[in-house]
Design a protein around this motif. Structure first.
Motif, short mmCIF file in Angstrom:
data_model
loop_
_atom_site.label_atom_id
_atom_site.label_comp_id
_atom_site.label_asym_id
_atom_site.label_seq_id
_atom_site.Cartn_x
_atom_site.Cartn_y
_atom_site.Cartn_z
N TYR A 67 22.59 43.71 62.02
CA TYR A 67 21.63 44.24 62.98
C TYR A 67 20.45 44.94 62.34
CZ TYR A 67 25.44 43.16 66.06
OH TYR A 67 26.43 42.49 66.73
N GLN A 68 20.67 45.51 61.19
CA GLN A 68 19.58 46.25 60.56
C GLN A 68 18.36 45.34 60.39
OE1 GLN A 68 17.53 47.61 57.12
NE2 GLN A 68 19.60 47.65 56.36
N ARG A 69 18.64 44.09 60.08
CA ARG A 69 17.56 43.11 59.98
C ARG A 69 17.27 42.45 61.33
NH1 ARG A 69 14.70 39.15 57.06
NH2 ARG A 69 14.97 37.05 57.87
N ASN A 70 18.33 41.98 61.96
CA ASN A 70 18.14 41.07 63.09
C ASN A 70 17.39 41.68 64.27
OD1 ASN A 70 19.45 39.10 61.67
ND2 ASN A 70 21.41 39.36 62.71
N LEU A 71 17.57 42.97 64.47
CA LEU A 71 16.95 43.57 65.65
C LEU A 71 15.44 43.70 65.52
CD1 LEU A 71 19.61 46.27 66.61
CD2 LEU A 71 19.29 43.98 67.54
N SER A 72 14.91 43.34 64.36
CA SER A 72 13.46 43.35 64.19
C SER A 72 12.85 41.95 64.17
CB SER A 72 13.09 44.07 62.88
OG SER A 72 13.25 45.46 63.02
N LEU A 73 13.61 40.94 64.46
CA LEU A 73 13.15 39.57 64.18
C LEU A 73 12.61 38.77 65.36
CD1 LEU A 73 15.81 38.17 61.71
CD2 LEU A 73 13.61 39.21 61.20
N ALA A 74 13.13 39.01 66.55
CA ALA A 74 12.96 38.03 67.62
C ALA A 74 11.50 37.72 67.92
CB ALA A 74 13.65 38.51 68.89
N GLU A 75 11.22 36.41 68.07
CA GLU A 75 9.90 35.95 68.47
C GLU A 75 10.04 34.78 69.44
OE1 GLU A 75 6.60 36.52 65.18
OE2 GLU A 75 8.28 35.41 64.34
N VAL A 76 9.17 34.74 70.39
CA VAL A 76 9.18 33.66 71.38
C VAL A 76 7.74 33.22 71.67
CG1 VAL A 76 11.29 34.46 72.54
CG2 VAL A 76 9.06 35.28 73.30
N GLU A 77 7.63 32.05 72.28
CA GLU A 77 6.39 31.65 72.91
C GLU A 77 6.73 31.16 74.31
OE1 GLU A 77 3.85 28.87 70.80
OE2 GLU A 77 4.40 29.75 68.87
N VAL A 78 5.78 31.23 75.19
CA VAL A 78 5.98 30.68 76.53
C VAL A 78 4.77 29.83 76.85
CG1 VAL A 78 6.29 31.20 78.98
CG2 VAL A 78 7.31 32.70 77.25
N GLU A 79 5.06 28.62 77.34
CA GLU A 79 3.99 27.68 77.69
C GLU A 79 4.39 27.02 78.99
OE1 GLU A 79 2.12 24.09 75.10
OE2 GLU A 79 4.06 23.67 76.02
#
Lengths: 823, 823
Positions: free
Chosen positions: A164-176
């Motif tokens: 979690y120390q890393r993962n909770l800073s990672l999420a990225e999405v796009e919406v189209e």
């Protein structure tokens, strides 16, 4: 007590209440993209590898047990509910889940809206379709919103739940438009992303879990569907999700269909796709996603894909069918047992509601045994699987116990030393040759230890398998057990004192003389099969050698492997007997009794050719009956071990009555059942079969607890406080061995080198039945008039002409052969 | 927006609502038994090792986020609620959580019942006490039931959440009186079990989760407390829990106290306890459990244990205190920052709400840095820690990056190659020597690589640390970076293309010339410290050598390590500059700016001895201000990397503004702050300090989200969409470095070899303050009249007599020294 019923015509199990005694699941997908789905829409999806390419998140053994899935919320004028019952658990006017062949349909109705969702993975696609059909069953106009919901996994399922120390800073999405793109880590080293889309205009979306659900809310209390308005949240770290809001107005009786698709997309050099549409802005290249979605963007396309899936299964399952007055028998043989065999082919032991999909490779033994259950369905893929497995064999004939499906290389961590492994390769190839007649496979040049420099023909691999056992005999002439044999938990050289240490990987003590009667019995079978293969290949010298070795081993079993009324189980590190009446616990074990008799050991014959009822084989199986029998099947050994026996290993770590310590292992019950058919005791064989077979246990689902349509690995034994309760359903060699048992030995129709053997042995309860078997291009319609008379063999007519013996010669391609068997 | 307040007298943070923006937690325990507890009673307990000896189960990042803990349910005539708000979330008439020093008190009131639970781990015990005080605040008699609840973990926290095929068949318990014994796997190789007990008669109990909670129920809907009757269930496999039912009748105003204890018990050869009370029936030996419980079986005993805990903390925290008009400053210095330093000492980086406790050993760098923050509190244990760490050093001076606290051996999987590691040993020993004057530690003989045959004195270890950097210089004369330096994510030799691959363990490319200016600056500091140590040990030759090496390195930094307006960050694998205005991204990095200036690099002086405002040090820190400054602190570098730079490694895998890619790292802000004090710019230093220090951020808790009483590792930077949001609280070197900064450089009181340095530099905002410092047996009361004038140093009076310089000579044991400082 039942919680549903079988719809045999539709090849479905129909669950009538959400309150089953455990989540009852199904598998979607048969190629590269897979989903697990429970009857309340729990579960997850992945591409090829359940650990490394997990698309959606699931939490095992959560509270409630089945938490996480792909859910739809309905907000119908402030009445908010979920048609899959979970997570909201609102009262439904109607609920039904239909698990079918590669699809699941969940229907819920409330307040005049019926919402039915069909989940399936189309053939050739890397996506799961969720086709939602909404009908206004009321007498007035309905205006409502539907909210989809799934939670994305950050690809590596193990890392996802630990780092979690890393993962909770990672999420990225796009919406189209109506499509959500989950692109976490795509910015760096990944060449893949996930999509979640719907073929309709959306009123809004959410991709941030906390916005959608809240921080202190349960999924049932999720903020957005309860408030009724999507927030168009863009995930930035924390927990990315995919949710669409679709608004609808329906007239009374009107129906709306929506096709949701969750899919996996790669942009690789191989497929010629660039990584970015706009590098500077880090906008991903969506070309392949657009193509994937375009293939499924109408109801018509989704329906066509679903129809193709049905045809695929119809073709597959037509290789072996039975028609009999026993519906339970029919549905197990024609539908569910074969279906389960296909799932074990696809999954090996990796992902079920008891296996997290992050811990296991493919088993050498597991996969060769599974092959017995699916070789008639997909012989081409069985061939490929055999060659993959053989390539992980070591030059001395031993084998890596597991290999990784992605790399197809042996698992060094687990290593070798399970001394039953080599012979399973012979047993698997024997089944393949009998099914296909494709002897060319024996000439395939296959590496040892995945090293091309060490490659030899597959026939040489079989020879090494055969020789391995002979090169590893103990002081009694029985095979050394090594790390363990089929019973992974019988660890006679381990002597583990460290809590939590794996018995399968810890260092074994050197110098031990521990021997296995199970491997001895297995060798008798395999050496006989190898002899036939050698002979048909012209290697008569090796054939003779193998026959003699089998005969010798059979004799050793009956002398040094015999306890007086049954076969011993082993000699331990010190040369002491295991599985003897001289002990207070573990006096008799199931494995060598069943396997020895099925291999023909101790089956003596009377003058008329019938087996002698006083021969060791009968005494062994009578002892099984007397000591291992229970209302729910045959326990593994008896009495169970009350305390830890360091010299026996893991088997004694389980509380009495569970797992390998006195549990009912549905995997080895079939060996006894086949043994009983060898002895001509069909009634007893069929009785054993029905005790463990799920369709026959449907009426006691409240005791059995797990799915009534597939086998579980284990049912708690007679010394357990929860006797009759099953665990570890779906992924178990049980599926293959029971299909072999029922199709080849109870119904008695099996392929052999020169024809189809017809030898029904299931007692008098099924007075007549018809088996239709497709084999080597021809179709055999075998009608059996069955008195169930013990000790006899059926007399056969082929196309109206009586023949001698039990073997119907193979007919030309396309032929339809009528066989009448009378017992 | 605040969600609570500081109660400084009680040394507590008082949370006034359950709806904090994230679970706000505390740590219980300071020896062998530890608990994490959130403000709503979430969290778990363990003995020594958070991975291997987990007593109770917790699920990270569940829905809701904080799921699992030790809860009490009240059934008050059918009104069922939980005083910790979670899991039932019923409206409370009063809610309050007080996190204190090693304890947490959670109070909830509803319908005339006030329930207050005090959670703490007594000194010397392997147990957590949960003292429940129930008061009838209504005007009528109350009859109600209380149900305790916790879920047992099957010891190995990782296996517990992955190996279900085995684990779901294992659970075993015993119940005796009011005590539940969790003994899963005790039957085999474990010599330990857990107990959960209450010092009162119980009306019933439950140990089977499904019986207590249900299969489809949430914890809020748990069956037993909602129905009001315990089922006396005995777990057999599945999920073991501990729950007691205690019935009470209270008159208006009456109070009842109950002492619950969850504890860990070992029966070992060492403690002379046999395994079984009854071997045949597998009844465990409970002698030590009875003893453990007897020590805490009355309110009086529990209260006495709690009082002792308070005295322990009073003594600890009295080593350094400040009294000033700035409450936020006082509470950080006197209470929370030191408390956090103790927690990082106990936990290293293993278990927080962002670290699962299953992934990490102790860090070589982490632990030596943490030592800077706790050496004044527990010098004896600091000594032990130094020797443990040094024993994992490799003979060439390099170090395993992590070691396992149970074995104290280096972690082979992670290995070595973080080239800043060696110098941290010098920096840690320097702090220890200055604090204690205990030069005998230098003569301790300590293994290299845990190999006694390679043992040398600790002084030799320091020499090897010093030499390591000199032996690993790159083409510019700057230190080679190896795998990474302090910034674990700056991986200049890695070139990873495999998704999910760890940048810390993957093979590095050979032949690279990547150099680190950070290690150069660190070397300047450490070589200077080493020189002093050598000199005081009589090794003047080595002292000279070290001073010259430091001077040379300082020069190289100012020539080849200088970009024009700031220090470069590195040279990459190809010899290209990293952290330069010539790049479009990552133009300036914080680490070398702060560390170089604090080490004195580029600090040129005017004729009057004040630093020259045009010297490189000023220019570097002015650049930091201009380019890295933000409302929430100094970002790590600017501009953040928009895309993956394969030649830079992990740093560029984070989305811009998060973690090492442009996040505000609270760990390196202090280096700049200390640097500013070196330059005499106290106002700017104090301003930087306040931006990242939690007590000053309390008013923006809705933005900061994490605990306002402890530091987080990272606050999202100015390029992040969630600027100002903190992550990864509690376990971070931030705690130690900020305490060093505020206590030694802002307030300016620090131990040195020959006395206490007094050199306040915090600008004019705190006009007067008093520091009380216990050091080497004497107590110094230092009253500061602070104009905040820049560039000046305070003039000192010691016991009324003016002295020259900044150093107050050490006084004899027991002395109380009055110091007046005027700036």
């Amino acid at each position: 007590m039942r919680f549903g019923h079988f719809d045999d015509e539709a090849r479905e199990y129909v669950i009538e209440t959400p309150l089953t005694p455990y989540p009852w699941i199904n598998y979607l997908g048969s190629e590269d993209f897979f989903s697990l789905i429970s009857h309340t829409a729990g579960g997850y999806t992945f591409y090829k590898d359940a650990k490394m390419r997990r698309l959606t998140r699931y939490r095992y053994n959560d509270i409630p047990t089945d938490s996480g899935g792909r859910y739809f919320f309905i907000n119908d004028g402030g009445d908010v509910w979920t048609p899959s019952w979970l997570p909201m658990k609102k009262d439904l006017d109607f609920f039904e889940t239909r698990h079918g062949m590669g699809y699941t349909r969940i229907t819920g109705e409330r307040g005049g809206l019926r919402v039915s969702t069909l989940y399936f993975v189309p053939l050739g696609e890397t996506s799961e379709v969720q086709k939602v059909t909404i009908t206004n069953t009321s007498d007035h106009v309905k205006t409502f919103s539907l909210f989809s919901y799934l939670e994305f996994c950050l690809w590596n399922a193990q890392d996802d739940q630990t780092n979690y120390q890393r993962n909770l800073s990672l999420a990225e999405v796009e919406v189209e438009g109506s499509t959500i793109y989950h692109k976490t880590e795509y910015r760096e080293r990944r060449d893949h992303y996930a999509v979640y889309s719907v073929n309709a205009e959306i009123a809004g979306f959410d991709t941030d879990r906390e916005t959608f659900v809240g921080l202190y809310e349960t999924l049932a209390e999720a903020k957005v569907p309860n408030a009724g308005t999507a927030q168009n949240s863009m995930a930035s770290g924390w927990y990315p999700i995919g949710s669409h809001q679709v608004d609808s107005t329906l007239q009374p009786g009107e129906t709306r269909e929506l096709v949701f698709v969750v899919g996996y997309v790669e942009n690789t050099e191989e497929n010629g796709q660039g990584k970015w549409a706009d590098d500077a802005k880090q906008v991903i290249n969506k070309t392949r996603a657009h193509e994937l979605l375009a293939r499924l963007d109408t109801t018509e396309k989704a329906d066509a894909a679903f129809e193709a899936l049905g045809e695929y299964w119809t073709t597959l399952l037509s290789a072996y069918t039975v028609t009999s007055p026993d519906d339970k028998l029919n549905r197990m043989v024609n539908i569910w047992n074969q279906y389960q065999c296909m799932v074990t082919f696809n999954m090996s032991r990796s992902a079920s509601y008891f296996e997290t999909g992050i811990g296991r490779g493919m088993g050498f033994r597991d996969s060769t045994q599974d092959l017995l259950g699916f070789v008639h369905l997909i012989p081409d893929r069985a061939r490929e699987r055999i060659l993959d497995i053989a390539a992980t064999q070591l030059p001395d004939g031993s084998a890596y116990h597991q290999y990784q499906p992605l790399t197809k290389r042996g698992n060094n961590e687990l290593g070798s030393g399970f001394n039953d492994d080599p012979a399973w390769l012979i047993i698997g190839v024997d089944a393949y040759l009998k099914e296909t007649g494709d002897f060319s496979i024996l000439d395939e040049v296959v590496p040892f230890d995945n090293n091309d420099a060490l490659a030899q023909t597959l026939y040489t691999h079989l020879t090494r398998s055969f020789e391995f056992t002979l090169n590893n005999l103990g002081p009694h002439g029985l095979p050394l057990i090594g790390r363990a044999d089929w019973n992974d938990c019988l660890n006679l050289n381990c002597f583990s004192t460290t809590p939590g240490e794996s018995f399968q990987t810890t260092e074994n003590q050197a110098g031990g003389v521990a021997e296995s009667t199970f491997i001895a019995a297995q060798f008798v079978l395999a050496a006989g099969q190898y002899a036939t293969i050698a002979e048909r290949g012209g290697d008569t010298q090796q054939a003779d050698r193998a026959r003699k070795a089998a005969a010798t081993m059979s004799q050793v079993l009956l002398s040094d492997g015999w306890d007086g009324e049954w076969f011993l189980r082993a000699y331990d590190f010190y040369g002491n007997k295991v599985g003897t009446h001289e002990d207070t616990e573990g006096q008799i074990w199931i494995e060598p009794q069943g396997f020895a008799v099925l291999a023909g050991v101790g089956v003596e014959h009377n003058a008329d050719g019938t087996p002698s009822a006083t021969s060791p084989a009968f005494r062994a199986l009578d002892s099984v009956d007397r000591l291992l029998g229970s209302a729910h099947g045959l326990v593994l050994q008896y009495p169970a071990y009350k305390s830890y026996r360091i010299e026996l290993g893991e088997v004694s770590t389980y509380p009495p009555g569970y797992k390998e310590n006195g549990g009912i292992f549905c995997h080895n019950n079939p060996w006894v059942i086949i043994g009983e058919t060898v002895l001509g005791r069909g009634a007893k064989a069929f009785d054993h079969y029905r005790k463990i077979t799920p369709a026959y246990r449907e009426e006691i689902s409240e005791v059995h607890r797990l799915e009534p349509y597939v086998y579980a690995q284990m049912i708690a034994g007679k010394e357990a406080s929860r006797h009759g309760e099953a665990k570890n359903s779906w992924l178990t060699g049980t599926a293959a061995w029971n299909f072999v048992t029922v199709s080849q030995y109870l119904l008695g129709v099996r392929t052999d080198y020169d024809g189809l053997v017809v030898d029904p042995q299931l007692g008098p309860d099924v007075a007549e039945f018809t088996v239709t078997r497709r084999a080597r291009g021809a179709t055999y319609v075998i009608t059996v008039a069955n008195s169930g008379r013990e000790g006899s063999r059926a007399s056969l007519e082929v196309d109206g002409v009586a023949i001698q013996g039990r073997t119907v010669p193979y007919a030309p391609d396309g032929a339809v052969v009528q066989v009448r068997a009378t017992l």
